[in-house]
Design a protein around this motif. Sequence first.
Motif, PDB file in Angstrom:
ATOM      1  N   ARG A 278     -10.267  16.791   0.553  1.00 39.33           N
ATOM      2  CA  ARG A 278      -9.723  15.482   0.207  1.00 39.33           C
ATOM      3  C   ARG A 278     -10.017  14.503   1.331  1.00 39.33           C
ATOM      4  NH1 ARG A 278      -5.774  19.318  -0.698  1.00 39.33           N
ATOM      5  NH2 ARG A 278      -4.862  19.479  -2.796  1.00 39.33           N
ATOM      6  N   PHE A 279      -9.842  13.229   1.021  1.00 36.56           N
ATOM      7  CA  PHE A 279      -9.778  12.222   2.072  1.00 36.56           C
ATOM      8  C   PHE A 279      -8.347  12.189   2.603  1.00 36.56           C
ATOM      9  CE2 PHE A 279     -13.166  10.630  -0.724  1.00 36.56           C
ATOM     10  CZ  PHE A 279     -14.182  10.389   0.205  1.00 36.56           C
ATOM     11  N   LEU A 280      -8.198  12.007   3.901  1.00 37.73           N
ATOM     12  CA  LEU A 280      -6.891  11.734   4.487  1.00 37.73           C
ATOM     13  C   LEU A 280      -6.910  10.306   5.005  1.00 37.73           C
ATOM     14  CD1 LEU A 280      -4.058  12.575   5.429  1.00 37.73           C
ATOM     15  CD2 LEU A 280      -5.117  13.355   7.579  1.00 37.73           C
ATOM     16  N   VAL A 281      -6.021   9.480   4.448  1.00 41.29           N
ATOM     17  CA  VAL A 281      -5.892   8.075   4.846  1.00 41.29           C
ATOM     18  C   VAL A 281      -4.599   7.939   5.640  1.00 41.29           C
ATOM     19  CG1 VAL A 281      -5.825   5.684   4.056  1.00 41.29           C
ATOM     20  CG2 VAL A 281      -7.054   7.413   2.711  1.00 41.29           C
ATOM     21  N   VAL A 282      -4.659   7.288   6.794  1.00 42.17           N
ATOM     22  CA  VAL A 282      -3.467   7.060   7.623  1.00 42.17           C
ATOM     23  C   VAL A 282      -3.370   5.570   7.928  1.00 42.17           C
ATOM     24  CG1 VAL A 282      -3.497   9.376   8.614  1.00 42.17           C
ATOM     25  CG2 VAL A 282      -4.733   7.537   9.780  1.00 42.17           C
ATOM     26  N   TRP A 283      -2.151   5.105   8.217  1.00 40.11           N
ATOM     27  CA  TRP A 283      -1.956   3.671   8.457  1.00 40.11           C
ATOM     28  C   TRP A 283      -0.663   3.435   9.223  1.00 40.11           C
ATOM     29  CZ3 TRP A 283      -1.527   5.992   3.598  1.00 40.11           C
ATOM     30  CH2 TRP A 283      -0.261   5.995   3.020  1.00 40.11           C
ATOM     31  N   GLY A 284      -0.516   2.210   9.740  1.00 34.13           N
ATOM     32  CA  GLY A 284       0.742   1.760  10.309  1.00 34.13           C
ATOM     33  C   GLY A 284       1.647   1.260   9.202  1.00 34.13           C
ATOM     34  N   ASP A 285       2.921   1.680   9.207  1.00 37.06           N
ATOM     35  CA  ASP A 285       3.826   1.434   8.086  1.00 37.06           C
ATOM     36  C   ASP A 285       5.145   0.871   8.602  1.00 37.06           C
ATOM     37  OD1 ASP A 285       5.835   2.038   5.926  1.00 37.06           O
ATOM     38  OD2 ASP A 285       4.071   2.940   4.982  1.00 37.06           O
ATOM     39  N   MET A 286       5.548  -0.269   8.036  1.00 33.93           N
ATOM     40  CA  MET A 286       6.818  -0.871   8.435  1.00 33.93           C
ATOM     41  C   MET A 286       7.759  -0.958   7.232  1.00 33.93           C
ATOM     42  SD  MET A 286       7.414  -4.253  10.773  1.00 33.93           S
ATOM     43  CE  MET A 286       8.900  -4.379  11.779  1.00 33.93           C
ATOM     44  N   ARG A 287       7.948   0.157   6.555  1.00 39.21           N
ATOM     45  CA  ARG A 287       8.924   0.191   5.463  1.00 39.21           C
ATOM     46  C   ARG A 287      10.341   0.239   6.010  1.00 39.21           C
ATOM     47  NH1 ARG A 287       7.226   5.485   2.292  1.00 39.21           N
ATOM     48  NH2 ARG A 287       5.178   4.656   2.854  1.00 39.21           N
ATOM     49  N   GLY A 288      10.497   0.566   7.298  1.00 42.82           N
ATOM     50  CA  GLY A 288      11.798   0.565   7.954  1.00 42.82           C
ATOM     51  C   GLY A 288      11.890  -0.576   8.948  1.00 42.82           C
ATOM     52  N   SER A 289      12.688  -0.397   9.990  1.00 39.58           N
ATOM     53  CA  SER A 289      12.891  -1.460  10.973  1.00 39.58           C
ATOM     54  C   SER A 289      11.815  -1.482  12.048  1.00 39.58           C
ATOM     55  CB  SER A 289      14.268  -1.306  11.635  1.00 39.58           C
ATOM     56  OG  SER A 289      14.378  -0.035  12.264  1.00 39.58           O
ATOM     57  N   ASP A 290      11.085  -0.372  12.219  1.00 39.63           N
ATOM     58  CA  ASP A 290      10.010  -0.277  13.201  1.00 39.63           C
ATOM     59  C   ASP A 290       8.738   0.200  12.511  1.00 39.63           C
ATOM     60  OD1 ASP A 290      11.691  -0.900  15.420  1.00 39.63           O
ATOM     61  OD2 ASP A 290      12.415   1.179  15.422  1.00 39.63           O
ATOM     62  N   TRP A 291       7.622   0.025  13.210  1.00 36.47           N
ATOM     63  CA  TRP A 291       6.360   0.558  12.718  1.00 36.47           C
ATOM     64  C   TRP A 291       6.332   2.074  12.873  1.00 36.47           C
ATOM     65  CZ3 TRP A 291       2.755  -2.052  10.066  1.00 36.47           C
ATOM     66  CH2 TRP A 291       2.733  -3.458  10.158  1.00 36.47           C
ATOM     67  N   ASP A 292       5.858   2.763  11.844  1.00 39.78           N
ATOM     68  CA  ASP A 292       5.670   4.210  11.863  1.00 39.78           C
ATOM     69  C   ASP A 292       4.247   4.529  11.409  1.00 39.78           C
ATOM     70  OD1 ASP A 292       8.377   4.867  12.598  1.00 39.78           O
ATOM     71  OD2 ASP A 292       8.977   4.378  10.541  1.00 39.78           O
ATOM     72  N   ILE A 293       3.883   5.804  11.499  1.00 43.93           N
ATOM     73  CA  ILE A 293       2.596   6.258  11.003  1.00 43.93           C
ATOM     74  C   ILE A 293       2.806   7.089   9.741  1.00 43.93           C
ATOM     75  CG2 ILE A 293       0.502   7.564  11.483  1.00 43.93           C
ATOM     76  CD1 ILE A 293       0.811   5.024  13.168  1.00 43.93           C
ATOM     77  N   PHE A 294       2.180   6.655   8.660  1.00 48.84           N
ATOM     78  CA  PHE A 294       2.201   7.375   7.402  1.00 48.84           C
ATOM     79  C   PHE A 294       0.770   7.714   6.987  1.00 48.84           C
ATOM     80  CE2 PHE A 294       6.550   6.262   7.210  1.00 48.84           C
ATOM     81  CZ  PHE A 294       7.161   6.937   6.154  1.00 48.84           C
ATOM     82  N   GLY A 295       0.657   8.622   6.016  1.00 51.69           N
ATOM     83  CA  GLY A 295      -0.650   8.986   5.500  1.00 51.69           C
ATOM     84  C   GLY A 295      -0.562   9.421   4.056  1.00 51.69           C
ATOM     85  N   ALA A 296      -1.722   9.601   3.435  1.00 50.20           N
ATOM     86  CA  ALA A 296      -1.786  10.105   2.065  1.00 50.20           C
ATOM     87  C   ALA A 296      -3.134  10.780   1.866  1.00 50.20           C
ATOM     88  CB  ALA A 296      -1.601   8.992   1.046  1.00 50.20           C
ATOM     89  N   ARG A 297      -3.131  11.828   1.047  1.00 49.90           N
ATOM     90  CA  ARG A 297      -4.366  12.520   0.694  1.00 49.90           C
ATOM     91  C   ARG A 297      -4.897  11.953  -0.622  1.00 49.90           C
ATOM     92  NH1 ARG A 297      -2.263  18.170   0.033  1.00 49.90           N
ATOM     93  NH2 ARG A 297      -0.477  16.926  -0.666  1.00 49.90           N
ATOM     94  N   VAL A 298      -6.211  11.724  -0.643  1.00 47.00           N
ATOM     95  CA  VAL A 298      -6.853  11.136  -1.816  1.00 47.00           C
ATOM     96  C   VAL A 298      -7.985  12.060  -2.257  1.00 47.00           C
ATOM     97  CG1 VAL A 298      -8.073   9.129  -2.742  1.00 47.00           C
ATOM     98  CG2 VAL A 298      -6.311   8.819  -0.982  1.00 47.00           C
ATOM     99  N   ARG A 299      -7.981  12.441  -3.524  1.00 44.52           N
ATOM    100  CA  ARG A 299      -9.018  13.330  -4.039  1.00 44.52           C
ATOM    101  C   ARG A 299     -10.309  12.557  -4.303  1.00 44.52           C
ATOM    102  NH1 ARG A 299      -5.997  17.659  -8.063  1.00 44.52           N
ATOM    103  NH2 ARG A 299      -4.161  18.002  -6.734  1.00 44.52           N
ATOM    104  N   SER A 300     -11.388  13.306  -4.500  1.00 43.25           N
ATOM    105  CA  SER A 300     -12.691  12.680  -4.741  1.00 43.25           C
ATOM    106  C   SER A 300     -12.700  11.811  -5.988  1.00 43.25           C
ATOM    107  CB  SER A 300     -13.780  13.752  -4.868  1.00 43.25           C
ATOM    108  OG  SER A 300     -13.961  14.440  -3.649  1.00 43.25           O
ATOM    109  N   ASP A 301     -11.824  12.118  -6.965  1.00 45.30           N
ATOM    110  CA  ASP A 301     -11.771  11.314  -8.185  1.00 45.30           C
ATOM    111  C   ASP A 301     -10.851  10.104  -8.045  1.00 45.30           C
ATOM    112  OD1 ASP A 301      -9.259  12.472  -8.194  1.00 45.30           O
ATOM    113  OD2 ASP A 301      -9.501  13.521 -10.108  1.00 45.30           O
TER     114      ASP A 301
END
Length: 436
Positions: A278-301
């Motif tokens: 899979r692809f692993l995508v990571v990013w800076g995420d501010m869904r809370g009060s501070d920036w965090d690191i989140f990610g998601a796996r994406v398949r070829s399709d």
Amino acid sequence: MRQAMRARLAGLWRGVLFGVLVSACGPDPGLPGPEQVARGEEAATVEAARARQEPLPEPRPTAVLGPKVAYGGGKYLVVWTDVRDGRIYGARMKPDGTLLDPEGLRLNTHPEHLFASNPNVAYDGEDFVVVWDSGEGVDGVRLEPDGAAPGPVFKVITSGEVAGDVGLACSRKVCLVAFAADSDEGSDIGALRIGPDGRRLDESVIFLSSATVTGEPAVAWNGKEFLVVWTDSHGGVDTPDIYGNRVKEDGTVLGQSFPIGAAPGMQRTPAVTWTGRRFLVVWGDMRGSDWDIFGARVRSDGKVDDPAGIPISTAPGDQRFPGVAHHNWKSLVVWDDTRAGPHRIWGARVEEDGDVRDPDGFAISGGAYANEFRPAVAYGSNQFLVPYAASSVAEEPFTPNFILGRRVKHDTQVLDAPALVFTRSTSAPPPAPTVQ
């Protein structure tokens, strides 16, 4: 439009992206100017110095913001924006930490291009390919892993509407270059393919998104198609999300763009790698009060396995500007972390099934400088190389800065104390340019 673009470029030199001030640091008037020497002469001088066992040139804070890195041909290439002539510099390093270009290679040999910035680098199986924002579009150059000098600068696109981060990934036939293209309605994510000789393969830009405010593209190749990811304001200008789209090697776009990281608050600055499944995508995420690191796996399709996101680091303080590289069953994610106050580089391993092997993270940078920030990462020769920016200045802005690096083993053992130094010179550079 051109005047507005110059203003935007001025903002980039100050580290402003989407109106958010990021880490940078002010020029040091005591730094001396660059050595003007032909690359062939410089290579001979370096080899002669090695034969005499002379010390390396002095470390100098010549960089602007952080680096990018790739591995190929048995070597790493670290690239960065520099305050010296040409602005785009790089240095090759052997896996054992030997620096092959102690004073850096000037990669942009254009006589002008004051605004050159934001370089990126990939390996196509034979050469390193480096592209950057020229201030008038996107330029690039090729460099052999064993070469003493880069090839001629080539044009990817000439347009005053193109500026900012440049995404890049290569197959063995083509490289895909992604960028943000401004329009009256906002910004589109566009892409162009370039061949092994630097020749542009597409007559017109391949557009991957609708006209929304977008930017910060990143690209990965999985052996069949590219995945381009970016920051997208489908969720609102003030609450952007991470979107993506797939592109075949022949330039065919595989459907519509789709959300990868969509949550309350801001999701920005994505990075992406192929894990073998899979692809692993990571990013800076501010869904809370501070920036965090989140990610998601994406398949070829294009199916997103983790639509809610994988929390990779939710430590106190801000965690931002991630990078990611993969080998075998795990990826190493690195980021800029302020849990203890100053900017430091931390990392965590993410397994193929999405499990975070190091939920508390582990420290990578050594803390020798007041601020250590904006990392990148590449895998090669049974280890990861993590280059990053560092400054002795405690308060923003902190530019120009050093580019440092440390190697990380699979078990999280961090090598190189003190850190490797990529920004070195026998003469001091001019101060960072000002833009009117």
